[in-house]
Structures are given as structure tokens and as C-alpha cells.
Enzyme design. Structure first.
Site, PDB file in Angstrom:
ATOM      1  N   GLN A   1       0.795  -1.222   0.000  1.00 45.59           N
ATOM      2  CA  GLN A   1       0.000   0.000   0.000  1.00 45.59           C
ATOM      3  C   GLN A   1       0.827   1.272   0.000  1.00 45.59           C
ATOM      4  OE1 GLN A   1      -2.676  -1.759   3.323  1.00 45.59           O
ATOM      5  NE2 GLN A   1      -3.990  -0.389   2.193  1.00 45.59           N
TER       6      GLN A   1
ATOM      7  N   ARG B   1       3.775  -0.024  13.014  1.00 43.07           N
ATOM      8  CA  ARG B   1       3.446  -1.333  12.449  1.00 43.07           C
ATOM      9  C   ARG B   1       3.537  -1.253  10.941  1.00 43.07           C
ATOM     10  NH1 ARG B   1      -2.089  -3.861  11.003  1.00 43.07           N
ATOM     11  NH2 ARG B   1      -1.468  -5.994  10.467  1.00 43.07           N
TER      12      ARG B   1
ATOM     13  N   HIS C   1       0.943  -9.315   4.810  1.00 41.76           N
ATOM     14  CA  HIS C   1      -0.186  -8.383   4.610  1.00 41.76           C
ATOM     15  C   HIS C   1      -0.611  -8.494   3.149  1.00 41.76           C
ATOM     16  CE1 HIS C   1      -2.218  -4.725   6.559  1.00 41.76           C
ATOM     17  NE2 HIS C   1      -2.813  -4.887   5.407  1.00 41.76           N
TER      18      HIS C   1
ATOM     19  N   ASN D   1      -1.956 -10.757   8.535  1.00 39.79           N
ATOM     20  CA  ASN D   1      -2.939  -9.682   8.650  1.00 39.79           C
ATOM     21  C   ASN D   1      -4.271 -10.199   8.098  1.00 39.79           C
ATOM     22  OD1 ASN D   1      -3.675  -6.719   9.050  1.00 39.79           O
ATOM     23  ND2 ASN D   1      -4.328  -7.102   6.940  1.00 39.79           N
ATOM     24  N   GLU D   2      -5.259 -10.367   9.009  1.00 41.68           N
ATOM     25  CA  GLU D   2      -6.652 -10.621   8.633  1.00 41.68           C
ATOM     26  C   GLU D   2      -6.869 -11.834   7.728  1.00 41.68           C
ATOM     27  OE1 GLU D   2      -8.023  -6.897   7.013  1.00 41.68           O
ATOM     28  OE2 GLU D   2      -8.484  -6.198   9.015  1.00 41.68           O
TER      29      GLU D   2
ATOM     30  N   TYR E   1     -13.026  -1.610  12.868  1.00 40.68           N
ATOM     31  CA  TYR E   1     -13.464  -0.432  12.107  1.00 40.68           C
ATOM     32  C   TYR E   1     -14.914  -0.073  12.355  1.00 40.68           C
ATOM     33  CZ  TYR E   1      -9.068  -0.334   9.606  1.00 40.68           C
ATOM     34  OH  TYR E   1      -7.729  -0.253   9.297  1.00 40.68           O
TER      35      TYR E   1
ATOM     36  N   GLU F   1      -5.123  -2.018  14.096  1.00 43.62           N
ATOM     37  CA  GLU F   1      -5.670  -1.044  13.137  1.00 43.62           C
ATOM     38  C   GLU F   1      -7.004  -0.500  13.635  1.00 43.62           C
ATOM     39  OE1 GLU F   1      -6.188  -2.257   9.035  1.00 43.62           O
ATOM     40  OE2 GLU F   1      -4.303  -3.382   9.104  1.00 43.62           O
TER      41      GLU F   1
ATOM     42  N   TRP G   1      -4.820   3.345  11.748  1.00 34.98           N
ATOM     43  CA  TRP G   1      -4.704   3.125  10.315  1.00 34.98           C
ATOM     44  C   TRP G   1      -5.148   4.397   9.612  1.00 34.98           C
ATOM     45  CZ3 TRP G   1      -2.331  -0.472   7.530  1.00 34.98           C
ATOM     46  CH2 TRP G   1      -2.447  -0.338   6.139  1.00 34.98           C
TER      47      TRP G   1
ATOM     48  N   GLU H   1      -5.645   1.898  -1.331  1.00 35.71           N
ATOM     49  CA  GLU H   1      -6.711   1.256  -0.568  1.00 35.71           C
ATOM     50  C   GLU H   1      -7.341   0.106  -1.347  1.00 35.71           C
ATOM     51  OE1 GLU H   1      -7.509   1.111   2.474  1.00 35.71           O
ATOM     52  OE2 GLU H   1      -9.170  -0.224   1.984  1.00 35.71           O
ATOM     53  N   TRP H   2      -6.501  -0.875  -1.722  1.00 33.56           N
ATOM     54  CA  TRP H   2      -6.943  -2.115  -2.356  1.00 33.56           C
ATOM     55  C   TRP H   2      -7.911  -1.873  -3.513  1.00 33.56           C
ATOM     56  CZ3 TRP H   2      -3.149  -4.893  -0.996  1.00 33.56           C
ATOM     57  CH2 TRP H   2      -2.609  -4.821   0.291  1.00 33.56           C
TER      58      TRP H   2
END
Ligand SMILES: OC[C@@H]1[C@@H](O)[C@H](O)[C@@H](O)c2[nH]c(CCc3ccccc3)c[n+]21
Length: 445
Positions: free
Chosen positions: A20, A77, A121, A165-166, A297, A353, A399, A406-407
Site C-alpha cells: 500500500q 506497524r 499483509h 494480517n486478517e 473499524y 488497526e 490506520w 486502498e486495495w
């Protein structure tokens, strides 16, 4: 003086991820990742954006560490790009990739900033994807081999590690709905991928323990607080299923060493059971973590929906939303932290995040972002309440440090404390960055 002071050694941080922010995707021996391939596939990313240049952090990291120092960050991070370290995913190493992260870590430490490194990530080397990617259980072993190389190179100075990550987003967004790389839309595949990711995590934890480096290792899960949209019993049942699929399917293996029975059965009925082989669950149970990272979030509101694949559907909450359309719901962070503390044995926790995208217009060289200040303040207060309730929350990473790729939304969404003017690569402090600098300085809001 702040009204709500945090513990004296609380780690105030900010987070980013390699694809990113780094750019330089063809530089110094970096191999292709599934996100290079996906972002260069027409129609996948808003505006046709790619991470080819991003924030050019690969070349500007000295300037960016100086910004972190000025902000007063205690921790930073970031993620390490697997394709920079092992360009083909397995086999030959790329020394220049290791050189970059060694230089970054040394500069962070020289500026009094503690590095928190995420090993994965989302940047799977494309050559591994060509061999099945996360649907191939061998990828879990290749991940552990890559992790061991990184531990050996950085482990004397990096003492805080996050394996994945996730995994839920990797499985769901990348393999069930196709919104993320590698872009599959096969739910049974997504369930298999989730199991192989849990295996990869366990193997990397085992590799770390073997090296006896004395730091701590955990994982980062995208978690939420799930609430029934109505009082009907079937809405409560729907919320339990959603909580199982979203949260417990990933929490239980890493914190209890076993899959939740209700979801195992649900998947078993609806999909081929995950490819769980003899020894897998023992391997997962034998790899306890030192801390849990959580990305929060927004909340999830669900109601019963018998015709939906898993019997529930999400409902839009009544609160105001961010530019991502995510409802702003700080109480969901408090509820999540207290629930983790209660249900998972009082674990050490980090918010790895939390943040928000807003429109962030640049006007006369300034970005006034009062909504982000309000969002962060409310979530900091929720975290403070949880700490007062006895939750072992040790740090909080906003974050994100910088606006970045942003993806699927490309550069159209700005999550940064610091604005990036991409054509010039100028970094411009938003009002929230100054505000956060003050929060860190006074250790409270
Ligand atoms: O969307 C903001 C950030 C991403 O930029 C991070 O890379 C990623 O770790 C992250 N996770 C979430 C919550 C789950 C999610 C991710 C992507 C798209 C939709 C939801 C939000 N974010």
C-alpha cells in the site's frame, strides 16, 4: 491535562502495509505478487490504480521515519513484502530485500520507535499462486520458511511479530467474493484457504519459538462486534452464526487451539469440511500466541435471512458513516475488547488497526479533518473504558500513517493521518496528525 490518561507505557502507534505504501515493485530483485497481477488486471481496481508507485516509501522511508519521530510515535506497524525476501516464494533469497527492511528497522530504532512487523499483509508471491496459492497446503510450509529467514535477519532488533494480517479477509475477499487478489468466487475454496492460513500461522509461530529470540509473536484478526438487528429469537441466532463465521472461526484456533464446533458443522454441511488432516489441529493447538492484534473499524448488525447461504444478512446501522460506508460505532470497540477479555482468557491485546477514510480536501495547503479527530477520539475513549474494565490493551495503531493504496478502491480513499499529494509525493499533515501528536505527548484524550 487530558481527562482520560492511558497507562504509562501505552504504545501509541500508526500502521501501514508494504504493497500500500512502498511502490518500487520491480526494484532490487522484488518478485511479482498476486496484488501486482490483480491490480494490473483491467476492471479490478477503481480508476485502474496500481501499487506500482504508491507513496514511494521504498525510496522515501528516511523522510517517513522522520515524520513518525515528529509525531512522537512509540511504535510503527509495517509489513514485510514476501516477494522482496523470497522472490519466487520459495528457494533463493533476495539480499537487497533484506537490506531494505534492516535499514528501515535500524532507522526506526535510532529514532526511538519500536518496530512491529507483519509477515503477511496479503502479498503472496505470484509464482506460489501459480501452484495453487493458499489452496495448496504446501504454501503454509513455504510461509514458515520465509518467516524463519526474516526472523534470523531482523529478530535481534524486531521483538514484536505479527504472522498474518486478517486471514478472514484473505479468505473471504480474495477467494469467496473476488474483490481482492487472487479474485476467486468460490466459498468452499475460501474455507479451505482459511484452514491453510491457520496452518501457516501455526508453522510460523513454531519456527519463531525454535529460534528462541525472546520477543513476542501474535497474529492480527479483523474482528467486530455482532448485534442482532431485532429482538426476534431468529435474529439472535443469526447473530451467533455471523459471530461464529466472522470472529470465532479465526479466534478459536489461535487462542483455544480448536475450531468452534457449531461452525465446523455448519461448514461441514454447507461445504466440504475444511481439508483438516491428521496433526493439523495438534499443530495449531501447539502454537499459542503471546498477544492478539485486532483490527476494528465498525460493528456488524445482522438479521435472520433464511434464503441467504448461511441464514443471515447484514443490516445497515443507523449511525453516521465514513467514506467507506462503514457505520461509526465506537461502543463496538469497547464491547469487542471486553468480550475478548471475557471469552478468551484475559489475553494481551493490541489494536493493530483502527481509523477512517473521509473526503479530506486539500485547501490552501491544509487538510481540516475534524471527522477523523472525532472518530479517533471516540474510539480512544472506548479503548480507555475497556482498560478501566481490566482489559490488557497494550497499544493502539492508527490506520494509517499515510494516505495509501486502498486495495479495490485504489487511491480514492484516504485513511492517512498524513495526506499524500501523489503527483508530487509531498506529505502534508492533516489536522488529525497534529491532534494525535498531542494525544501521544499527553498520553491521553
Ligand atoms: O480498509 C482500510 C484497511 C486496509 O487499508 C488494511 O490494509 C487492512 O488491514 C484493513 N482491514 C480492514 C477491515 C476489513 C476490510 C479490509 C478491506 C476491505 C474491507 C474490509 C480495513 N483495513
Amino acid at each position: 491535562m487530558p481527562k482520560h490518561v492511558f497507562p504509562v507505557d501505552f504504545v501509541w502507534g500508526a500502521a501501514t502495509a508494504a504493497y500500500q505504501i512502498e511502490g518500487a515493485v520491480r526494484e532490487d530483485g522484488r518478485g511479482e505478487s498476486i496484488w501486482d497481477r490483480f491490480s494490473h488486471t483491467p476492471g479490478k481496481i477503481q480508476g485502474g490504480d496500481t501499487g506500482d508507485v504508491a507513496c514511494d516509501h521504498y525510496h522515501r522511508y528516511r523522510e517517513d521515519v522522520a515524520l513518525m519521530r515528529e509525531m512522537g510515535l512509540k511504535g510503527y506497524r509495517f509489513s514485510i513484502a514476501w516477494p522482496r525476501i523470497v522472490p519466487a516464494g520459495k528457494g533463493a533469497l533476495n539480499p537487497k530485500g533484506l537490506d531494505f527492511y534492516n535499514a528501515l528497522v535500524d532507522r526506526l530504532l535510532a529514532n526511538g520507535i519500536t518496530p512491529y512487523a507483519t509477515l503477511y499483509h496479503w502479498e503472496l508471491p505470484q509464482l506460489l499462486q501459480d501452484r495453487g496459492g493458499w489452496d495448496n497446503r504446501d504454501t503454509a510450509a513455504y510461509f514458515a520458511e520465509y518467516a524463519a529467514v526474516v526472523f534470523e535477519s531482523l529478530g535481534d532488533r524486531v521483538r514484536h511479530w505479527i504472522t498474518l494480517n486478517e486471514p478472514s479477509v484473505v479468505a473471504y475477499n480474495g477467494h469467496a467474493i473476488g474483490e481482492h487478489a487472487p479474485g476467486f468466487t468460490d466459498y468452499a475454496l475460501a474455507v479451505r484457504v482459511s484452514h491453510h492460513l491457520n496452518l501457516a500461522h501455526a508453522r510460523a509461530v513454531a519456527a519463531y519459538r525454535q529460534l528462541n529470540q525472546g520477543g513476542v509473536i501474535g497474529t492480527t484478526l479483523n474482528l467486530t462486534s455482532v448485534y442482532p438487528a431485532g429482538n426476534a429469537p431468529e435474529d439472535g441466532a443469526a447473530a451467533r452464526i455471523a459471530d461464529g463465521m466472522y470472529n470465532r472461526w479465526f479466534l478459536d484456533p489461535v487462542l483455544k487451539g480448536a475450531y468452534p464446533r457449531d461452525i465446523l458443522e455448519l461448514f461441514g454441511q454447507k461445504l466440504q469440511a475444511p481439508v483438516i488432516q491428521a496433526g493439523d489441529l495438534e499443530r495449531i493447538a501447539a502454537a499459542p500466541i503471546d498477544f492478539l492484534g485486532l483490527n476494528y473499524y465498525s460493528r456488524l448488525l445482522v438479521r435472520s435471512a433464511p434464503s441467504s447461504p448461511f441464514g443471515y444478512e447484514a443490516v445497515r446501522g443507523a449511525g453516521p458513516c465514513t467514506a467507506m460506508g462503514w457505520e461509526i460505532y465506537p461502543d463496538g470497540l469497547y464491547d469487542l475488547l471486553v468480550r475478548l477479555d471475557r471469552d478468551y482468557g484475559h489475553p494481551r491485546l493490541l489494536v493493530t488497526e483502527n481509523g477512517a477514510a473521509f473526503d479530506d480536501p486539500l485547501q490552501a495547503g491544509r487538510v481540516a479533518d475534524p471527522e477523523r479527530i472525532a472518530y479517533l477520539r471516540e474510539h480512544f475513549l472506548a479503548a480507555r473504558r475497556a482498560i478501566e474494565s481490566g482489559v490488557r490493551l497494550e497499544g493502539y495503531f492508527v490506520w494509517s500513517l499515510l494516505d495509501n493504496f486502498e486495495w479495490a478502491h485504489g487511491y480514492s480513499r484516504r485513511f492517512g493521518l498524513i495526506y499524500v499529494d501523489y503527483p508530487t509525493q509531498e506529505r502534508i499533515w492533516k489536522d488529525s496528525a497534529r491532534w494525535y501528536q498531542g494525544v501521544i505527548r499527553q498520553n491521553g484524550v
